[in-house]
Write an enzyme that holds these catalytic residues in place. Structure first.
Site, mmCIF file in Angstrom:
data_model
loop_
_atom_site.group_PDB
_atom_site.id
_atom_site.type_symbol
_atom_site.label_atom_id
_atom_site.label_comp_id
_atom_site.label_asym_id
_atom_site.label_seq_id
_atom_site.Cartn_x
_atom_site.Cartn_y
_atom_site.Cartn_z
ATOM 1 N N GLU A 6 0.842 -1.207 0.000
ATOM 2 C CA GLU A 6 0.000 0.000 0.000
ATOM 3 C C GLU A 6 0.875 1.255 0.000
ATOM 4 O O GLU A 6 0.572 2.263 0.630
ATOM 5 C CB GLU A 6 -1.001 -0.021 1.160
ATOM 6 C CG GLU A 6 -2.019 -1.123 0.923
ATOM 7 C CD GLU A 6 -3.208 -1.092 1.852
ATOM 8 O OE1 GLU A 6 -3.603 0.003 2.286
ATOM 9 O OE2 GLU A 6 -3.749 -2.174 2.114
HETATM 10 C C1 LIG Z 1 2.863 -9.428 -0.143
HETATM 11 C C2 LIG Z 1 2.418 -8.334 -1.035
HETATM 12 C C3 LIG Z 1 1.063 -8.097 -1.206
HETATM 13 C C4 LIG Z 1 0.637 -7.085 -2.068
HETATM 14 N N1 LIG Z 1 -0.708 -6.898 -2.250
HETATM 15 C C5 LIG Z 1 -1.115 -6.018 -3.193
HETATM 16 C C6 LIG Z 1 -2.491 -5.896 -3.531
HETATM 17 O O1 LIG Z 1 -3.365 -6.535 -2.921
HETATM 18 N N2 LIG Z 1 -2.863 -5.063 -4.509
HETATM 19 C C7 LIG Z 1 -1.937 -4.318 -5.196
HETATM 20 O O2 LIG Z 1 -2.333 -3.603 -6.089
HETATM 21 N N3 LIG Z 1 -0.625 -4.405 -4.900
HETATM 22 C C8 LIG Z 1 -0.193 -5.237 -3.926
HETATM 23 N N4 LIG Z 1 1.142 -5.348 -3.637
HETATM 24 C C9 LIG Z 1 2.092 -4.492 -4.333
HETATM 25 C C10 LIG Z 1 2.706 -3.422 -3.439
HETATM 26 O O3 LIG Z 1 1.773 -2.421 -3.163
HETATM 27 C C11 LIG Z 1 3.962 -2.911 -4.123
HETATM 28 O O4 LIG Z 1 4.914 -3.932 -4.013
HETATM 29 C C12 LIG Z 1 4.497 -1.639 -3.505
HETATM 30 O O5 LIG Z 1 3.629 -0.576 -3.747
HETATM 31 C C13 LIG Z 1 5.873 -1.262 -3.996
HETATM 32 O O6 LIG Z 1 6.003 -1.380 -5.371
HETATM 33 P P1 LIG Z 1 7.212 -2.244 -5.972
HETATM 34 O O7 LIG Z 1 7.283 -3.483 -5.217
HETATM 35 O O8 LIG Z 1 7.036 -2.328 -7.415
HETATM 36 O O9 LIG Z 1 8.496 -1.405 -5.607
HETATM 37 P P2 LIG Z 1 9.251 -0.388 -6.565
HETATM 38 O O10 LIG Z 1 8.293 0.642 -6.962
HETATM 39 O O11 LIG Z 1 9.966 -1.150 -7.600
HETATM 40 O O12 LIG Z 1 10.285 0.248 -5.563
HETATM 41 C C14 LIG Z 1 11.609 -0.227 -5.357
HETATM 42 C C15 LIG Z 1 12.283 0.674 -4.332
HETATM 43 O O13 LIG Z 1 12.366 2.000 -4.825
HETATM 44 C C16 LIG Z 1 11.782 2.897 -3.933
HETATM 45 N N5 LIG Z 1 11.130 3.970 -4.669
HETATM 46 C C17 LIG Z 1 10.359 3.851 -5.775
HETATM 47 N N6 LIG Z 1 9.928 5.044 -6.171
HETATM 48 C C18 LIG Z 1 10.404 5.939 -5.280
HETATM 49 C C19 LIG Z 1 10.304 7.346 -5.143
HETATM 50 N N7 LIG Z 1 9.577 8.067 -5.994
HETATM 51 N N8 LIG Z 1 10.917 7.937 -4.106
HETATM 52 C C20 LIG Z 1 11.663 7.203 -3.236
HETATM 53 N N9 LIG Z 1 11.807 5.887 -3.321
HETATM 54 C C21 LIG Z 1 11.180 5.263 -4.329
HETATM 55 C C22 LIG Z 1 10.780 2.080 -3.169
HETATM 56 O O14 LIG Z 1 10.469 2.645 -1.904
HETATM 57 C C23 LIG Z 1 11.509 0.766 -3.039
HETATM 58 O O15 LIG Z 1 12.380 0.836 -1.945
HETATM 59 C C24 LIG Z 1 1.585 -6.308 -2.757
HETATM 60 C C25 LIG Z 1 2.943 -6.554 -2.568
HETATM 61 C C26 LIG Z 1 3.358 -7.547 -1.732
HETATM 62 C C27 LIG Z 1 4.827 -7.792 -1.582
#
Ligand SMILES: Cc1cc2nc3c(=O)[nH]c(=O)nc-3n(C[C@H](O)[C@H](O)[C@H](O)COP(=O)(O)OP(=O)(O)OC[C@H]3O[C@@H](n4cnc5c(N)ncnc54)[C@H](O)[C@@H]3O)c2cc1C
Ligand SMILES: Cc1cc2nc3c(=O)[nH]c(=O)nc-3n(C[C@H](O)[C@H](O)[C@H](O)COP(=O)(O)OP(=O)(O)OC[C@H]3O[C@@H](n4cnc5c(N)ncnc54)[C@H](O)[C@@H]3O)c2cc1C
Lengths: 384, 267
Positions: free
Chosen positions: A363
């Site tokens: 989230e």
């Molecule tokens: C167990 C689990 C359940 C989930 N359930 C759902 C769900 O029900 N529905 C849904 O839609 N999604 C779901 N997700 C997805 C989750 O919301 C995303 O994983 C999360 O928002 C982060 O996106 P990402 O993993 O692609 O990270 P990325 O966006 O790839 O980020 C990688 C790193 O870069 C950092 N970063 C990225 N952009 C910035 C910025 N602008 N400024 C500073 N730092 C930044 C991040 O903080 C992180 O440390 C789930 C994920 C998991 C692991």
């Protein structure tokens, strides 16, 4: 600390606590080990009426709000946040319907969710749309009375287990952020299938997987809000749901503190219980400080949301960051206090430490939360 | 289907200690619970009501504090609770208890009566079958599954030591149930709210048309003459090793106990 719960809220807390201790606790280690979705436990929860705790009475719920939702999530998370999030994932999928559903949509979906007969999910994230959730690649193209959805969602909580999915897709790429919409998609709709189930670090009882849309035809009535309002729906949904993640974090922190305290009282080294060592006492005190502060913050924000407070985005992000960082720190320290025992799967803190991590990620990562908080700060005018 | 479930309030024996002097349970300060098997009886009643409609009435005989057990039953979602409470019932053994319960159940009306297989304190397992006898209906004991229910009959599985037995009885009937039957639900939110305010119907001896000779002390032929811990008379012994070694050890033991005679070669 007295949070002045009403008798009704106390009853909700009490029932959730009994559910967690009597029914969830005995199964937690096995659900984690096998990464097994707790369907039977959700059925047990359904009979307590708590599945509808945040749904208005006119749709078969108990008429509570996010505060009551948080009470339930916290109590279950205190024992097993993987089970808690299997329940809360339905909340995340249902909030968009509560906020933006029209009367027919509410009547069609909410009573079954309230009764625990239907499980929900929320599909936003994609391979190339994580933190940058606007970078949606899934499309929904209007075709007569239908929208035809194509694309793949990843890491969706309750994927495959849920009956009702709120799905985000691009309806008009030319309009950018204003060309994104949200749809209700039912399991079993032709062209809608599921990707692989993920093998995760923590919250392993919760199922996380992919949603695959291949010319999936969804009736026009399933459009939530208006075309182009998708990212507004998403934003308002997260404003409401983030305290739920924070409540999950408070529950994990409290559960880890419970365990560490019990252990420290009984573990004898150097001729005395380790709780008599001041170094251990201070760690426990810090754990209690962080947990209680997080709880106070989460409860305040949840109450603000329920009273219809405007501009809760910042507060919701503050609560989520503070509580999730607390959960990570407290659960790590709980393992530390328990030494080798804490590292073993015989005790639940090992799992709690793994579970805590997710609260800093989903989230919106805590980096993204800080961006939100900062951008709100930037908008604020000088006070004096 | 009108269902009556009988529940007994018992001390939580997992918390109970024994007075070594008198060999009786120390009941003071021990929390009271609904007899665990009776929770299975309530649950089955609720499940059958969900399937076939009707009502679930829970009944208990005991002192006024049993009201808390009945309120707990209400929080599980039963329709109505009845407390049988009267000084005239004091000192009842299982015969008088079942006679009193039977009279009240007749008054309530029933298609099916559900009891626990036994109470965890009294442990006699008599009350259920005795109620059935007083009411002249069939009883089926140790029920682990309800398989079929029709207007006129019920088919169930009995959990026996060596397996299961499937039996059918005509309705109305009485079942005593084991914990394998189902998983009792937790209190519900709505039912819990109702349980706080719902009146608990209380009946005494007067309204039940009971023969005073059949109830309370008078109706209780059981006499406790002595209670004691049985002497440890025999003790098992486990033999280890290969089958040959075990056989040799057994023969040696039987010989030294003079149960068999002669040397190994002769036999
Ligand atoms: C167990 C689990 C359940 C989930 N359930 C759902 C769900 O029900 N529905 C849904 O839609 N999604 C779901 N997700 C997805 C989750 O919301 C995303 O994983 C999360 O928002 C982060 O996106 P990402 O993993 O692609 O990270 P990325 O966006 O790839 O980020 C990688 C790193 O870069 C950092 N970063 C990225 N952009 C910035 C910025 N602008 N400024 C500073 N730092 C930044 C991040 O903080 C992180 O440390 C789930 C994920 C998991 C692991
Ligand atoms: C030898 C003996 C002497 C006794 N003498 C006395 C005495 O002098 N004074 C006294 O107060 N008690 C006395 N008792 C205790 C009392 O008679 C029993 O506790 C009671 O009859 C229930 O028997 P039980 O506990 O063996 O229940 P069981 O027969 O093992 O219970 C089976 C099921 O019957 C139902 N049931 C049992 N009791 C009740 C109830 N009260 N209300 C509703 N449903 C019920 C429940 O469904 C229960 O699961 C005596 C008991 C024994 C064994």
């Amino acid at each position: 600390m007295n949070y002045f719960l009403t008798p009704e809220q106390e009853l909700i807390q009490q029932i959730a606590r009994r559910f967690a201790r009597e029914r969830v606790a005995p199964l937690s280690a096995a659900l984690d080990e096998k990464s097994e979705f707790p369907r039977r436990l959700l059925e047990v929860l359904a009979k307590t009426d708590l599945c509808g705790v945040y749904i208005p009475e006119e749709y078969g719920g108990l008429g509570g709000g996010m505060f009551e939702f948080c009470l339930v999530v916290e109590e279950i998370s205190r024992v097993d946040s993987g089970v808690a999030i299997s329940f809360a994932g339905t909340g995340l999928g249902t909030i968009p319907i509560l906020l933006y559903g029209n009367e027919e949509q509410k009547k069609k979906y909410l009573p079954d969710v309230a009764a625990g007969k239907k499980i929900g999910a929320f599909g936003l994230t994609e391979a190339n749309a994580g933190s940058d959730s606007f970078a949606q690649e899934t499309t929904a193209v209007k075709d007569g009375d239908y929208y035809v959805i194509n694309g793949t969602k990843q890491w969706i909580t309750n994927a495959g287990e849920a009956d009702v999915y709120t799905v985000v897709a691009v309806t008009n790429r030319a309009k950018g952020a204003r060309g994104i919409s949200t749809f209700i998609v039912e399991k079993g709709t032709p062209g809608f299938s599921f990707g692989k189930k993920e093998n995760k670090m923590g919250i392993r009882a919760s199922t996380t997987g992919g949603l695959v849309f291949n010319n999936c035809r969804v009736p026009r009535e399933n459009l939530l809000a208006k075309e182009g309002m998708g990212m507004i729906v998403v934003g308002r949904t997260f404003d409401q749901s983030r305290p739920g993640v924070a409540a999950q974090a408070v529950g994990i922190a409290q559960g880890a503190l419970d365990q560490a305290l019990k252990f420290a009282r009984h573990r004898v080294q150097f001729g005395q219980p380790v709780i008599r060592m001041q170094a251990v006492q201070h760690m426990l005190a810090d754990m209690a400080i962080q947990t209680e502060a997080a709880r106070a913050l989460v409860y305040s924000v949840a109450r603000d949301i329920d009273s219809g407070g405007k501009g809760v985005a910042k507060a919701a992000s503050i609560a989520k960051v503070f509580a999730s960082d607390a959960a990570m720190k407290v659960s790590t320290d709980a393992v530390q206090i328990m030494g080798g025992a804490g590292y073993m799967k015989d005790y639940p803190v090992e799992r709690m430490m793994r579970d805590a991590k997710i609260t800093q990620i989903y989230e919106g990562t805590n980096q993204i939360q800080r961006n939100i908080i900062a951008s709100e700060l930037i908008k604020e005018r000088d006070e004096w | 289907m009108n269902i009556v479930a009988c529940i007994k309030q018992v001390p939580d024996t997992s918390e109970v200690k024994i007075d070594r002097e008198t060999n009786t349970l120390i009941r003071e300060g021990v929390p009271s619970i609904i007899n665990p098997f009776d929770l299975n009886a309530i649950e089955e009643g609720l499940l059958l009501k969900e399937r076939f409609g009707g009502s679930v009435t829970v009944i208990s005989m005991g002192p006024p504090q049993v009201e808390s057990a009945l309120r707990e039953a209400l929080s599980l979602g039963v329709d109505r609770v009845v407390l049988l409470c009267d000084r005239a019932f004091a000192g009842s053994d299982t015969l008088a208890t079942s006679c009193t319960l039977a009279a009240a159940i007749r008054e309530i009306g029933f298609d099916l009566i559900l009891c626990g297989k036994q109470a965890i304190d009294g442990d006699t397992a008599q009350v259920g079958p005795e109620i059935a006898e007083w009411l002249d209906v069939p009883h089926l004991t140790y029920i682990s599954a309800v398989e079929e229910v029709s207007d006129r009959s019920i088919t169930v599985s009995r959990l026996l030591e060596g397996g299961y037995e499937r039996v059918r009885a005509s309705l109305p009937a009485l079942l005593t149930v084991v914990k394998e039957l189902n998983e009792p639900r937790l209190p519900g939110y709505r039912a819990s709210l109702r349980a706080k305010t719902e009146p608990v119907t209380t009946w005494g001896a007067a309204g039940l048309n009971l023969d005073p000779a059949n109830i309370g002390m008078k109706g209780s032929p059981t006499k406790v003459t002595r209670s004691f811990v049985p002497e440890l008379g025999r003790q098992g012994q486990f033999l280890a090793g290969s089958p040959e070694e075990q056989a040799a050890a057994l023969i040696a033991a039987l010989r030294s106990a003079r149960i068999v005679h002669g040397s190994a070669k002769e036999s």
